[in-house]
Motif scaffolding. Structure first.
Motif, mmCIF file in Angstrom:
data_model
loop_
_atom_site.group_PDB
_atom_site.id
_atom_site.type_symbol
_atom_site.label_atom_id
_atom_site.label_comp_id
_atom_site.label_asym_id
_atom_site.label_seq_id
_atom_site.Cartn_x
_atom_site.Cartn_y
_atom_site.Cartn_z
ATOM 1 N N LEU A 134 0.797 -1.072 -0.108
ATOM 2 C CA LEU A 134 -0.151 0.200 -0.059
ATOM 3 C C LEU A 134 0.885 1.342 0.008
ATOM 4 N N ARG A 135 1.060 1.900 -1.187
ATOM 5 C CA ARG A 135 1.976 3.031 -1.197
ATOM 6 C C ARG A 135 1.416 4.339 -1.102
ATOM 7 N N SER A 136 2.178 5.248 -0.184
ATOM 8 C CA SER A 136 1.544 6.486 0.010
ATOM 9 C C SER A 136 2.220 7.684 -1.058
ATOM 10 N N VAL A 146 -8.074 14.001 -3.124
ATOM 11 C CA VAL A 146 -9.045 15.008 -2.978
ATOM 12 C C VAL A 146 -8.951 15.542 -1.433
ATOM 13 N N SER A 147 -8.300 14.537 -0.506
ATOM 14 C CA SER A 147 -7.978 14.857 0.832
ATOM 15 C C SER A 147 -7.164 15.960 0.957
ATOM 16 N N VAL A 148 -6.137 16.283 0.231
ATOM 17 C CA VAL A 148 -5.336 17.087 0.135
ATOM 18 C C VAL A 148 -5.427 18.511 -0.634
ATOM 19 N N ASN A 149 -6.355 18.175 -1.777
ATOM 20 C CA ASN A 149 -6.593 19.343 -2.738
ATOM 21 C C ASN A 149 -7.815 20.125 -2.065
ATOM 22 N N GLY A 150 -7.697 21.451 -2.524
ATOM 23 C CA GLY A 150 -8.985 22.347 -2.203
ATOM 24 C C GLY A 150 -8.931 22.777 -0.892
ATOM 25 N N SER A 151 -10.035 23.421 -0.586
ATOM 26 C CA SER A 151 -9.993 24.247 0.784
ATOM 27 C C SER A 151 -11.179 23.432 1.543
ATOM 28 N N ILE A 152 -10.495 22.101 2.173
ATOM 29 C CA ILE A 152 -11.512 21.423 2.863
ATOM 30 C C ILE A 152 -11.110 21.455 4.606
ATOM 31 N N THR A 153 -11.828 21.436 5.365
ATOM 32 C CA THR A 153 -11.407 21.296 6.734
ATOM 33 C C THR A 153 -10.423 20.353 7.158
ATOM 34 N N ALA A 154 -9.822 20.462 8.221
ATOM 35 C CA ALA A 154 -8.764 19.334 8.753
ATOM 36 C C ALA A 154 -9.513 18.184 9.282
ATOM 37 N N ASN A 155 -10.800 18.221 9.974
ATOM 38 C CA ASN A 155 -11.524 17.320 10.020
ATOM 39 C C ASN A 155 -11.921 16.285 8.890
ATOM 40 N N ARG A 156 -12.510 17.255 8.126
ATOM 41 C CA ARG A 156 -12.793 16.509 6.691
ATOM 42 C C ARG A 156 -11.814 15.683 5.998
ATOM 43 N N ARG A 157 -10.546 16.449 6.155
ATOM 44 C CA ARG A 157 -9.437 15.721 5.386
ATOM 45 C C ARG A 157 -9.082 14.548 6.129
ATOM 46 N N ILE A 158 -8.980 14.554 7.450
ATOM 47 C CA ILE A 158 -8.869 13.351 8.226
ATOM 48 C C ILE A 158 -10.023 12.148 8.117
ATOM 49 N N MET A 194 2.480 14.180 1.739
ATOM 50 C CA MET A 194 1.323 13.384 1.268
ATOM 51 C C MET A 194 -0.026 13.520 2.045
ATOM 52 N N LEU A 195 0.165 13.795 3.209
ATOM 53 C CA LEU A 195 -0.892 13.902 4.258
ATOM 54 C C LEU A 195 -1.808 14.831 3.975
ATOM 55 N N THR A 196 -1.005 16.219 3.979
ATOM 56 C CA THR A 196 -1.741 17.436 4.210
ATOM 57 C C THR A 196 -1.285 18.368 2.929
ATOM 58 N N GLY A 197 -0.423 18.305 2.160
ATOM 59 C CA GLY A 197 0.123 18.964 1.256
ATOM 60 C C GLY A 197 1.048 19.983 1.487
ATOM 61 N N LYS A 198 1.743 19.868 2.724
ATOM 62 C CA LYS A 198 2.832 20.745 3.148
ATOM 63 C C LYS A 198 3.622 19.866 4.166
ATOM 64 N N ILE A 199 5.030 19.889 3.722
ATOM 65 C CA ILE A 199 6.000 19.010 4.416
ATOM 66 C C ILE A 199 6.016 19.745 6.029
ATOM 67 N N GLY A 200 6.014 18.724 7.016
ATOM 68 C CA GLY A 200 6.060 19.161 8.362
ATOM 69 C C GLY A 200 4.647 19.411 8.946
ATOM 70 N N GLU A 201 3.725 19.671 8.198
ATOM 71 C CA GLU A 201 2.386 19.824 8.883
ATOM 72 C C GLU A 201 1.661 18.926 9.487
ATOM 73 N N ASP A 202 1.149 18.861 10.806
ATOM 74 C CA ASP A 202 0.802 17.775 11.401
ATOM 75 C C ASP A 202 -0.642 17.400 10.879
ATOM 76 N N PRO A 203 -0.720 16.121 10.636
ATOM 77 C CA PRO A 203 -2.257 15.760 9.901
ATOM 78 C C PRO A 203 -3.221 15.826 10.954
ATOM 79 N N GLY A 204 -3.020 15.894 12.128
ATOM 80 C CA GLY A 204 -4.111 15.747 13.296
ATOM 81 C C GLY A 204 -4.466 14.269 13.675
ATOM 82 N N TYR A 205 -3.872 13.453 13.358
ATOM 83 C CA TYR A 205 -3.801 12.019 13.743
ATOM 84 C C TYR A 205 -2.705 11.377 13.194
ATOM 85 N N ASP A 206 -2.536 10.078 13.853
ATOM 86 C CA ASP A 206 -1.280 9.099 13.513
ATOM 87 C C ASP A 206 -1.818 8.205 12.579
#
Length: 166
Positions: free
Chosen positions: A51-53, A63-75, A119-131
């Motif tokens: 399973l590649r990331s 879709v989870s990292v593109n556009g203007s969605i909230t962090a909760n929606r992305r997670i 790969m999780l948020t669109g920005k290196i170093g940004e905490d995705p809000g979960y593990d």
């Protein structure tokens, strides 16, 4: 004592020594090896997938990292996509997932050495809000599946867009 009798006695001693050594060797072979040296036997065949990331080709969904969605929606999107993949894999008889947790010089777990993966948020170093690694382990184990962490030790960077590279 004659030379002939000395040779006979010497041969008898040699044969006895060999017999004793063989008996000791056979007795030792019958004993159990130390537990720390025994690899547990896995009787179930590995039916696994990678399973590649990297580049979000398999997971997480683009879709989870593109556009203007909230962090909760992305997670929620990322977790739903992962559980749907695991459900599908389980239905196909897959019992092992090789999960890419280091697609490049970044990580999909809270590392003290590497930054969070873009790969999780669109920005290196940004905490995705979960593990993501813990989530994957929990969800796979609920389905009776094994997980092996897959590291890419060579790729340093995939995304070279100036606004995402820190």
């Amino acid at each position: 004592m004659t030379i002939r009798s000395c040779k006979f006695l010497l041969n008898k001693v040699k044969i006895s020594a060999v017999a004793i050594a063989a008996a000791l060797l056979l007795a030792h072979c019958g004993s159990k090896p130390p537990v720390s040296l025994v690899t547990p036997m896995c009787l179930e065949r590995v039916r696994g997938v990678w399973l590649r990331s990297v580049s979000r080709l398999v997971w997480p969904p683009l879709v989870s990292v593109n556009g203007s969605i909230t962090a909760n929606r992305r997670i929620a999107l990322q977790q739903q996509a992962l559980t749907a993949k695991l459900d599908n894999l389980k239905s196909l008889g897959i019992n092992t997932v090789f999960f890419q947790v280091k697609p490049d010089g970044t990580a999909l777990w809270p590392s003290k050495i590497l930054p969070w993966s873009d790969m999780l948020t669109g920005k290196i170093g940004e905490d995705p809000g979960y593990d993501p690694l813990k989530f994957m382990l929990d969800e796979a184990h609920k389905r009776g599946m094994r997980v092996h962490a897959w590291f890419n030790p060579y790729r340093v960077l995939v995304n070279t867009c100036p606004k995402t590279v820190t």
